[in-house]
Design a protein around this motif. Structure first.
Motif: not given
Length: 151
Positions: A55-77
């Protein structure tokens, strides 16, 4: 009396649509657009190394909780996807795909380098004439320094 004719689907069109979904996933991750990823995978189950979510909400939350995002709004990957193999069943409106993924990362104090490599195993379904993810299974085989990518 009118007869309806069912035209066979164009396999090359299906291949292209599925390749575009695989590419879109990489773009959204690299853009840090986790809401977009949730929408892309809304009808899918996502299986990574840490969790299985649907489901969209669970997937979005999992990514927000797992992936580090930098000042430019990206994970720099940069997710580089290659060796894409797609097997279609046009009659059943289903497909499976396998591909390789290599994740590169760069930060001001971290030179560009591969931080992970593995495979995607995907299932797709065609509904209302459009291909969608039904399942994405991520299997990372090689792990480098992910300390600045994952929490």
């Amino acid at each position: 009396m009118a007869t309806s004719t069912h035209l066979p689907a164009d396999p090359s069109s299906s291949h292209r649509a599925i390749e575009n979904l695989i590419a879109r996933y990489a773009e959204l991750v690299d853009d840090g657009d986790f809401a977009g990823l949730g929408n892309l995978l809304a009808d899918a189950t996502f299986m990574g190394s840490r969790a299985e979510v649907s489901g969209s909400e669970a997937i979005e939350k999992m990514l927000q909780d797992t992936v580090i995002v930098y000042a430019d709004g990206t994970p720099r990957t940069q997710h580089v996807v290659s060796n894409i193999a797609i097997e279609l069943d046009e009659q059943a409106d289903t497909a499976v795909a396998r591909s390789y993924v290599t994740v590169l990362q760069a930060l001001p104090d971290l030179p560009l380098q591969p931080i992970a490599a593995g495979r995607y195993h995907d299932r797709f379904e065609r509904r209302d004439g459009r291909w969608r993810f039904a399942e994405r299974r991520v299997r990372i085989r090689f792990v480098g320094d992910v300390s600045r990518h994952l929490r």
